[in-house]
Write an enzyme that holds these catalytic residues in place. Structure first.
Site, PDB file in Angstrom:
ATOM      1  N   ASN A 158       0.820  -1.231   0.000  1.00 12.03           N
ATOM      2  CA  ASN A 158       0.000   0.000   0.000  1.00 12.03           C
ATOM      3  C   ASN A 158       0.847   1.271   0.000  1.00 12.03           C
ATOM      4  O   ASN A 158       0.416   2.311  -0.498  1.00 12.03           O
ATOM      5  CB  ASN A 158      -1.019  -0.010   1.148  1.00 12.03           C
ATOM      6  CG  ASN A 158      -0.387  -0.026   2.520  1.00 12.03           C
ATOM      7  OD1 ASN A 158       0.782  -0.379   2.667  1.00 12.03           O
ATOM      8  ND2 ASN A 158      -1.145   0.338   3.527  1.00 12.03           N
ATOM      9  N   LYS A 181      12.342  -7.381   1.831  1.00 13.42           N
ATOM     10  CA  LYS A 181      11.481  -8.191   0.970  1.00 13.42           C
ATOM     11  C   LYS A 181      10.213  -7.361   0.709  1.00 13.42           C
ATOM     12  O   LYS A 181       9.338  -7.241   1.552  1.00 13.42           O
ATOM     13  CB  LYS A 181      11.110  -9.519   1.646  1.00 13.42           C
ATOM     14  CG  LYS A 181      10.440 -10.477   0.680  1.00 13.42           C
ATOM     15  CD  LYS A 181       9.072 -10.921   1.185  1.00 13.42           C
ATOM     16  CE  LYS A 181       8.288 -11.667   0.130  1.00 13.42           C
ATOM     17  NZ  LYS A 181       7.616 -10.783  -0.839  1.00 13.42           N
ATOM     18  N   PRO A 182      10.135  -6.768  -0.508  1.00 10.47           N
ATOM     19  CA  PRO A 182       8.939  -5.971  -0.801  1.00 10.47           C
ATOM     20  C   PRO A 182       7.762  -6.871  -1.161  1.00 10.47           C
ATOM     21  O   PRO A 182       7.955  -8.031  -1.534  1.00 10.47           O
ATOM     22  CB  PRO A 182       9.371  -5.146  -2.019  1.00 10.47           C
ATOM     23  CG  PRO A 182      10.414  -5.975  -2.700  1.00 10.47           C
ATOM     24  CD  PRO A 182      11.087  -6.805  -1.626  1.00 10.47           C
ATOM     25  N   ALA A 183       6.569  -6.314  -1.092  1.00 13.08           N
ATOM     26  CA  ALA A 183       5.372  -7.069  -1.483  1.00 13.08           C
ATOM     27  C   ALA A 183       5.486  -7.470  -2.951  1.00 13.08           C
ATOM     28  O   ALA A 183       5.998  -6.700  -3.778  1.00 13.08           O
ATOM     29  CB  ALA A 183       4.136  -6.201  -1.272  1.00 13.08           C
ATOM     30  N   SER A 184       4.974  -8.638  -3.290  1.00 15.19           N
ATOM     31  CA  SER A 184       5.082  -9.127  -4.673  1.00 15.19           C
ATOM     32  C   SER A 184       4.272  -8.265  -5.643  1.00 15.19           C
ATOM     33  O   SER A 184       4.567  -8.240  -6.834  1.00 15.19           O
ATOM     34  CB  SER A 184       4.616 -10.578  -4.755  1.00 15.19           C
ATOM     35  OG  SER A 184       5.522 -11.370  -4.041  1.00 15.19           O
ATOM     36  N   GLY A 234       2.104  -4.823   7.855  1.00 18.18           N
ATOM     37  CA  GLY A 234       1.133  -5.660   7.152  1.00 18.18           C
ATOM     38  C   GLY A 234       0.012  -6.065   8.089  1.00 18.18           C
ATOM     39  O   GLY A 234      -0.254  -5.393   9.092  1.00 18.18           O
ATOM     40  N   SER A 235      -0.605  -7.179   7.781  1.00 18.43           N
ATOM     41  CA  SER A 235      -1.803  -7.573   8.529  1.00 18.43           C
ATOM     42  C   SER A 235      -1.448  -8.145   9.902  1.00 18.43           C
ATOM     43  O   SER A 235      -0.343  -8.658  10.121  1.00 18.43           O
ATOM     44  CB  SER A 235      -2.587  -8.616   7.738  1.00 18.43           C
ATOM     45  OG  SER A 235      -1.902  -9.850   7.779  1.00 18.43           O
ATOM     46  N   GLU A 256       4.035  -3.244  12.606  1.00 15.83           N
ATOM     47  CA  GLU A 256       3.068  -2.180  12.314  1.00 15.83           C
ATOM     48  C   GLU A 256       1.911  -2.870  11.603  1.00 15.83           C
ATOM     49  O   GLU A 256       2.000  -3.198  10.425  1.00 15.83           O
ATOM     50  CB  GLU A 256       3.770  -1.124  11.454  1.00 15.83           C
ATOM     51  CG  GLU A 256       3.138   0.229  11.555  1.00 15.83           C
ATOM     52  CD  GLU A 256       2.123   0.426  10.457  1.00 15.83           C
ATOM     53  OE1 GLU A 256       0.933   0.095  10.703  1.00 15.83           O
ATOM     54  OE2 GLU A 256       2.498   0.876   9.378  1.00 15.83           O
ATOM     55  N   CYS A 290      -3.482   1.562   6.837  1.00 11.67           N
ATOM     56  CA  CYS A 290      -3.909   1.044   8.155  1.00 11.67           C
ATOM     57  C   CYS A 290      -4.394   2.162   9.062  1.00 11.67           C
ATOM     58  O   CYS A 290      -4.973   1.878  10.106  1.00 11.67           O
ATOM     59  CB  CYS A 290      -2.830   0.246   8.866  1.00 11.67           C
ATOM     60  SG  CYS A 290      -1.299   0.107   8.097  1.00 11.67           S
ATOM     61  N   GLU A 387     -11.176  -4.422   9.602  1.00 12.58           N
ATOM     62  CA  GLU A 387     -10.449  -3.406   8.838  1.00 12.58           C
ATOM     63  C   GLU A 387     -10.920  -3.519   7.387  1.00 12.58           C
ATOM     64  O   GLU A 387     -10.784  -4.577   6.761  1.00 12.58           O
ATOM     65  CB  GLU A 387      -8.947  -3.660   8.939  1.00 12.58           C
ATOM     66  CG  GLU A 387      -8.130  -2.587   8.278  1.00 12.58           C
ATOM     67  CD  GLU A 387      -6.626  -2.754   8.516  1.00 12.58           C
ATOM     68  OE1 GLU A 387      -6.159  -3.892   8.616  1.00 12.58           O
ATOM     69  OE2 GLU A 387      -5.936  -1.723   8.590  1.00 12.58           O
TER      70      GLU A 387
HETATM   71  C1  SIN Z   1       0.248   2.287   6.450  1.00 13.51           C
HETATM   72  O1  SIN Z   1      -0.909   2.276   6.117  1.00 13.51           O
HETATM   73  O2  SIN Z   1       0.844   1.222   6.619  1.00 13.51           O
HETATM   74  C2  SIN Z   1       1.038   3.541   6.662  1.00 13.51           C
HETATM   75  C3  SIN Z   1       0.254   4.782   6.559  1.00 13.51           C
HETATM   76  C4  SIN Z   1       1.042   6.030   6.863  1.00 13.51           C
HETATM   77  O3  SIN Z   1       2.266   5.991   7.032  1.00 13.51           O
HETATM   78  O4  SIN Z   1       0.411   7.068   6.941  1.00 13.51           O
END
Ligand code: SIN
Length: 486
Positions: A158, A181-184, A234-235, A256, A290, A387
């Site tokens: 995201n 390791k970035p998201a695929s 992530g989740s 986070e 998030c 969420e």
């Molecule tokens: C996130 O959604 O993981 C980060 C959002 C932010 O940094 O504002």
């Protein structure tokens, strides 16, 4: 819409390990533009072996990196910041074609990410220790801070740029090396950042980016005794699994995780500001953050007026391909994300929620879902409890302050919360009563590099950004010197 890079060398198509772009035969990961369904690139993936190579390179490189004076590390981070800003437009275009977000938001994210390089470069020079009063006259006690070791970072789709920056910048400032390791879904932004890190003078092995399947790369990172810290965005479900996997080697972790942000509008709020705040907080990145507002709680006296104004403002949002400069709302990241949103809306309307706006897929393409407002939402409904991660704003009425606080805290999550009021007493009472790591008062966007980002409860642990963010990458060493009177 087509994209045009000024510097085509930023578009990389393989993992970056020990300062080398990987070559060879192997599985290619297609990167899909969610707005059009077009494959925009194919990235050569790596596996467990490649990840182990990256960890080994990071271990070797860290010895010289941590020995550099802080000022030198700061200069490298400063150059990385400057390069990111010089190439802001290219980085933004790369982000939009792989993630979908509106180009203005992508430009904003690049600046947000770059700000972490600047901030933590400055913080590198402020990793101070302590001199502590000693227990006897012949002794002295000091504490120094040292880098925690090789860091593994698992980052989300995201924010393909800023979430890497928010982890790599403090790691490098502290003297750590990192394997990312970035998201695929979004490897291209990560690889472009690695290219700029290289140009900024980050030595080989200090920053590595491994692209590939989580099932191969994840265990290599969590099982390695060399990796001393894992940082994840992530989740909550995946965060929990990673915590368990890291327990075997007793790594430090920062998590986070998910949120379920309440957005409370009291009777005395400035309604223009509250509507504007709800709009940006809910529909930022098409609802895929998030900290996005997840539940709007409105006091009965302003409920109808607030809903009318929010519906009018939301209806004016223009949805489309993120590369179109007129687009406010891009697609969701993939069709699965649309399915999830559709399911939450269906469950909630079946339970009695009313669709005040939207409430359906869009005919723009399979990854588009209309900006949506649901009213008559109650705490038992799926949109209140989960969420949403999509452009759906559920609205619930409340009667007094204590009910608002109880509703807001009625969740396992505790990342961000927002409220609107002009009453100074209420500002303090409510801010202190909310069980959240971050609270925005009369503001819908609160993230910046200077402030500590992070949550409580199921939203995770640790803080990113701010002077606190670097502590997660440092160990404290206590040194006692004795025999000083001999
Ligand atoms: C996130 O959604 O993981 C980060 C959002 C932010 O940094 O504002």
């Amino acid at each position: 819409m087509s994209f045009q890079l000024s510097d085509s060398a930023l578009l990389r198509n393989a993992s970056f390990i020990d300062g080398v772009w990987q070559e060879g035969e192997g599985h290619k990961l297609p990167v899909v533009n969610p707005a059009t369904g077009a494959v925009v690139a194919e990235v050569l993936t790596t596996d467990r072996k490649g990840t182990e190579k990256a960890i080994a390179a990071a271990e070797v490189a860290m010895t010289a990196w941590k020995a550099q004076p802080a000022k030198q590390r700061a200069q490298v981070l400063r150059r990385w910041f400057e390069l990111m800003m010089t190439h802001q437009e290219d980085l933004a275009q790369i982000m939009t074609i792989e993630q979908g977000k509106a180009i203005a938001e992508s430009r904003g994210e690049v600046a947000y990410g770059a700000a972490f390089m600047e901030w933590f470069g400055e913080q590198a020079k402020r990793i101070d220790g302590d001199v502590i009063p000693a227990p006897s006259a012949d002794k002295r006690v000091v504490c120094i801070k040292q880098p925690v070791g090789v860091v593994a970072a698992i980052t989300p789709w995201n924010f393909p740029n800023a979430m890497i920056a928010r982890k790599a910048a403090p790691a490098l400032a502290a003297g750590c090396s990192i394997v990312i390791k970035p998201a695929s879904e979004t490897p291209l932004s990560a690889l472009a950042m690695a290219e700029l890190a290289h140009r900024a003078g980050v030595p080989p092995g200090v920053v590595n980016v491994v692209v590939g399947a989580s099932s191969a790369i994840g265990p290599a990172l969590t099982e390695s005794p060399v990796v001393r810290k894992l940082t994840f965005t992530g989740s909550t479900d995946v965060g929990r699994q990673l915590e368990q996997a890291c327990a075997q080697t007793l790594k430090r972790t920062s998590m986070e995780l998910g949120g379920n942000a309440p957005f409370i509008v009291f009777d005395d709020a400035d309604l223009d500001a509250a509507v504007a705040g709800a709009l940006v907080s809910k529909y930022r990145n098409s609802g895929q953050t998030c900290v996005c507002t997840n539940r709007i709680l409105v006091q009965e006296g302003v409920y109808e007026e607030f809903v009318d104004r929010l519906v009018a403002a939301t209806a004016a949002l223009k949805m489309g391909d993120g590369l179109d400069p007129n687009t406010d709302q891009g697609p969701l990241v993939n069709e699965g994300a649309v399915d999830d949103v559709e399911r939450l809306v269906a469950l909630s309307t079946a339970a009695g929620a009313t669709v005040a706006l939207g409430g359906a897929r869009s005919d723009l393409g399979p990854c588009f879902y209309q900006p949506t407002i649901l009213t008559d939402v109650t705490p038992d409904m799926a949109v209140f409890r989960n969420e949403i991660f999509g452009p759906v704003a559920p609205v619930t009425v409340f009667h007094d302050e204590s009910e608002a606080i109880a509703l807001a805290n009625d969740t396992e999550f505790g990342l961000a919360a927002y409220f609107y009021t002009r009453d100074i007493g209420r500002v303090w009472r409510v801010a202190e009563a909310l069980d959240y790591g971050m609270v925005g008062i009369n503001e819908g966007i609160i993230s910046n590099e200077m402030a500590p980002f992070g949550g409580v409860k199921w939203s995770g642990s640790g803080r990113e950004g701010s002077k606190y963010g670097i502590e997660d990458y440092l160990d404290i060493k206590y040194i006692l010197m004795g025999g000083l009177d001999r």
